[in-house]
Design a protein around this motif. Structure first.
Motif, PDB file in Angstrom:
ATOM      1  N   GLN A   1       1.939  -2.654  -7.131  1.00 24.96           N
ATOM      2  CA  GLN A   1       0.854  -1.690  -6.975  1.00 24.96           C
ATOM      3  C   GLN A   1       0.427  -1.570  -5.510  1.00 24.96           C
ATOM      4  OE1 GLN A   1      -2.571  -2.620  -9.366  1.00 24.96           O
ATOM      5  NE2 GLN A   1      -3.048  -0.457  -9.610  1.00 24.96           N
ATOM      6  N   LEU A   2       0.374  -2.693  -4.812  1.00 27.34           N
ATOM      7  CA  LEU A   2      -0.042  -2.729  -3.416  1.00 27.34           C
ATOM      8  C   LEU A   2       0.842  -1.853  -2.528  1.00 27.34           C
ATOM      9  CD1 LEU A   2      -1.956  -4.246  -1.345  1.00 27.34           C
ATOM     10  CD2 LEU A   2      -0.042  -5.826  -1.050  1.00 27.34           C
ATOM     11  N   CYS A   3       2.142  -1.860  -2.798  1.00 24.13           N
ATOM     12  CA  CYS A   3       3.065  -1.147  -1.911  1.00 24.13           C
ATOM     13  C   CYS A   3       3.642   0.122  -2.537  1.00 24.13           C
ATOM     14  CB  CYS A   3       4.174  -2.081  -1.445  1.00 24.13           C
ATOM     15  SG  CYS A   3       5.185  -2.743  -2.754  1.00 24.13           S
ATOM     16  N   HIS A   4       3.100   0.529  -3.658  1.00 25.29           N
ATOM     17  CA  HIS A   4       3.624   1.683  -4.387  1.00 25.29           C
ATOM     18  C   HIS A   4       3.787   2.925  -3.509  1.00 25.29           C
ATOM     19  CE1 HIS A   4       4.415   4.456  -7.613  1.00 25.29           C
ATOM     20  NE2 HIS A   4       3.360   5.184  -7.264  1.00 25.29           N
ATOM     21  N   ASN A   5       2.802   3.250  -2.691  1.00 21.13           N
ATOM     22  CA  ASN A   5       2.853   4.470  -1.881  1.00 21.13           C
ATOM     23  C   ASN A   5       3.427   4.271  -0.487  1.00 21.13           C
ATOM     24  OD1 ASN A   5       1.735   6.191  -3.868  1.00 21.13           O
ATOM     25  ND2 ASN A   5      -0.286   5.370  -3.415  1.00 21.13           N
ATOM     26  N   GLU A   6       3.899   3.076  -0.191  1.00 18.48           N
ATOM     27  CA  GLU A   6       4.484   2.789   1.121  1.00 18.48           C
ATOM     28  C   GLU A   6       6.001   2.912   1.053  1.00 18.48           C
ATOM     29  OE1 GLU A   6       2.679   2.563   3.702  1.00 18.48           O
ATOM     30  OE2 GLU A   6       0.767   2.313   2.678  1.00 18.48           O
ATOM     31  N   HIS A   7       6.594   3.331   2.186  1.00 17.22           N
ATOM     32  CA  HIS A   7       8.043   3.527   2.196  1.00 17.22           C
ATOM     33  C   HIS A   7       8.749   2.777   3.317  1.00 17.22           C
ATOM     34  CE1 HIS A   7       7.471   6.438  -0.937  1.00 17.22           C
ATOM     35  NE2 HIS A   7       6.514   6.990  -0.215  1.00 17.22           N
ATOM     36  N   GLN A   8       7.985   2.196   4.223  1.00  9.96           N
ATOM     37  CA  GLN A   8       8.572   1.461   5.339  1.00  9.96           C
ATOM     38  C   GLN A   8       8.456  -0.039   5.087  1.00  9.96           C
ATOM     39  OE1 GLN A   8      10.256   3.019   7.708  1.00  9.96           O
ATOM     40  NE2 GLN A   8       9.719   4.905   6.627  1.00  9.96           N
ATOM     41  N   PRO A   9       9.564  -0.764   5.117  1.00 10.80           N
ATOM     42  CA  PRO A   9       9.517  -2.207   4.869  1.00 10.80           C
ATOM     43  C   PRO A   9       8.513  -2.956   5.740  1.00 10.80           C
ATOM     44  CG  PRO A   9      11.774  -1.448   4.845  1.00 10.80           C
ATOM     45  CD  PRO A   9      10.940  -0.284   5.301  1.00 10.80           C
ATOM     46  N   GLU A  10       8.411  -2.609   7.003  1.00  6.42           N
ATOM     47  CA  GLU A  10       7.486  -3.315   7.902  1.00  6.42           C
ATOM     48  C   GLU A  10       6.030  -3.087   7.476  1.00  6.42           C
ATOM     49  OE1 GLU A  10       6.513  -6.018  10.485  1.00  6.42           O
ATOM     50  OE2 GLU A  10       8.616  -5.419  10.420  1.00  6.42           O
TER      51      GLU A  10
ATOM     52  N   ILE B   1       5.036  -2.451   4.441  1.00  9.25           N
ATOM     53  CA  ILE B   1       4.862  -3.224   3.201  1.00  9.25           C
ATOM     54  C   ILE B   1       4.624  -4.684   3.539  1.00  9.25           C
ATOM     55  CG2 ILE B   1       6.041  -4.051   1.120  1.00  9.25           C
ATOM     56  CD1 ILE B   1       7.328  -1.207   0.972  1.00  9.25           C
ATOM     57  N   LYS B   2       5.407  -5.237   4.459  1.00  5.60           N
ATOM     58  CA  LYS B   2       5.228  -6.634   4.862  1.00  5.60           C
ATOM     59  C   LYS B   2       3.824  -6.854   5.418  1.00  5.60           C
ATOM     60  CE  LYS B   2       6.756  -9.835   8.363  1.00  5.60           C
ATOM     61  NZ  LYS B   2       5.819  -9.428   9.387  1.00  5.60           N
ATOM     62  N   ASP B   3       3.359  -5.937   6.241  1.00  2.00           N
ATOM     63  CA  ASP B   3       2.011  -6.054   6.802  1.00  2.00           C
ATOM     64  C   ASP B   3       0.955  -6.055   5.700  1.00  2.00           C
ATOM     65  OD1 ASP B   3       3.140  -6.096   9.323  1.00  2.00           O
ATOM     66  OD2 ASP B   3       2.639  -4.009   9.791  1.00  2.00           O
ATOM     67  N   LYS B   4       1.118  -5.182   4.712  1.00  2.00           N
ATOM     68  CA  LYS B   4       0.169  -5.138   3.587  1.00  2.00           C
ATOM     69  C   LYS B   4       0.204  -6.444   2.788  1.00  2.00           C
ATOM     70  CE  LYS B   4      -1.100  -0.758   2.246  1.00  2.00           C
ATOM     71  NZ  LYS B   4      -1.318   0.110   1.136  1.00  2.00           N
ATOM     72  N   LEU B   5       1.401  -6.986   2.592  1.00  2.00           N
ATOM     73  CA  LEU B   5       1.542  -8.255   1.866  1.00  2.00           C
ATOM     74  C   LEU B   5       0.838  -9.374   2.630  1.00  2.00           C
ATOM     75  CD1 LEU B   5       5.292  -8.025   0.826  1.00  2.00           C
ATOM     76  CD2 LEU B   5       3.298  -7.675  -0.641  1.00  2.00           C
ATOM     77  N   GLU B   6       1.033  -9.382   3.938  1.00  2.00           N
ATOM     78  CA  GLU B   6       0.408 -10.405   4.781  1.00  2.00           C
ATOM     79  C   GLU B   6      -1.118 -10.316   4.696  1.00  2.00           C
ATOM     80  OE1 GLU B   6       2.238 -12.468   8.686  1.00  2.00           O
ATOM     81  OE2 GLU B   6       2.306 -10.287   8.575  1.00  2.00           O
ATOM     82  N   GLN B   7      -1.647  -9.113   4.756  1.00  2.00           N
ATOM     83  CA  GLN B   7      -3.096  -8.913   4.641  1.00  2.00           C
ATOM     84  C   GLN B   7      -3.594  -9.373   3.271  1.00  2.00           C
ATOM     85  OE1 GLN B   7      -3.685  -4.763   5.441  1.00  2.00           O
ATOM     86  NE2 GLN B   7      -3.402  -5.001   7.640  1.00  2.00           N
ATOM     87  N   PHE B   8      -2.859  -9.038   2.236  1.00  2.00           N
ATOM     88  CA  PHE B   8      -3.230  -9.440   0.881  1.00  2.00           C
ATOM     89  C   PHE B   8      -3.252 -10.967   0.756  1.00  2.00           C
ATOM     90  CE2 PHE B   8      -2.082 -10.745  -3.412  1.00  2.00           C
ATOM     91  CZ  PHE B   8      -3.014 -10.062  -4.174  1.00  2.00           C
ATOM     92  N   LEU B   9      -2.210 -11.603   1.263  1.00  2.00           N
ATOM     93  CA  LEU B   9      -2.128 -13.062   1.165  1.00  2.00           C
ATOM     94  C   LEU B   9      -3.203 -13.745   2.001  1.00  2.00           C
ATOM     95  CD1 LEU B   9       1.744 -13.467   1.199  1.00  2.00           C
ATOM     96  CD2 LEU B   9       0.206 -13.772  -0.751  1.00  2.00           C
ATOM     97  N   ARG B  10      -3.535 -13.176   3.154  1.00  2.00           N
ATOM     98  CA  ARG B  10      -4.624 -13.728   3.966  1.00  2.00           C
ATOM     99  C   ARG B  10      -5.931 -13.669   3.198  1.00  2.00           C
ATOM    100  NH1 ARG B  10      -2.524 -11.322   9.005  1.00  2.00           N
ATOM    101  NH2 ARG B  10      -1.645 -13.072  10.109  1.00  2.00           N
TER     102      ARG B  10
END
Length: 147
Positions: free
Chosen positions: A114-123, A125-134
């Motif tokens: 759900q977090l990365c559903h509307n994103e298309h660039q791997p970098e 997505i990684k940034d969003k994952l990092e923010q989520f995990l923080r």
């Protein structure tokens, strides 16, 4: 070789198996934790690697792309993950394709999907994952254990 990794994945009840340069590593955490940690702490392990994973959603696909994985097997893969991996020239084999990955209770979307559903660039997505995990852990330095 990918067949050997799938045997290990299922036979040893792993969540993910990575092979690179004759080294085979097994992982057992849920979700994207092992891929995230590997990309952050051991990026060379993913570069050119063969990977067998139980579930590959778009978040995992982004991490595999950024890591430079070469060939992926998934028991279950989401359609957006499959498209993203193929778009980046990664060979993909899978058992089941699904519209999206479900959460652990099966009641809705996986939070990472759900977090990365509307994103298309791997970098991105990684940034969003990092923010989520923080936000969840106070930091991104998830403890690691090698198996």
């Amino acid at each position: 070789m990918i067949n050997r990794l799938t045997e290990i994945l299922h036979g040893e009840q792993c969540s993910c198996v990575i092979s690179n340069s004759g080294i085979i590593r097994t992982f057992r955490r849920r979700g994207i934790a092992d891929l995230f940690i590997t990309l952050k702490n051991e990026p060379k392990l993913l570069c050119g690697a063969l990977v067998a994973d139980k579930v590959v959603g778009k978040a995992a696909a982004a991490l595999l792309i950024l890591g430079g994985a070469d060939h992926i097997y998934a028991d279950i893969i989401s359609t957006p993950a499959l498209a993203m991996l193929r778009e980046h020239g990664i060979t993909v084999e899978f058992e089941t394709e699904t519209d999206h990955i479900l959460n652990r209770t099966g009641t809705g979307w996986c939070p990472m999907e759900q977090l990365c559903h509307n994103e298309h660039q791997p970098e991105t997505i990684k940034d969003k994952l990092e923010q989520f995990l923080r936000g969840r852990n106070g930091s991104c330095s998830i403890s690691t254990t090698k198996t």
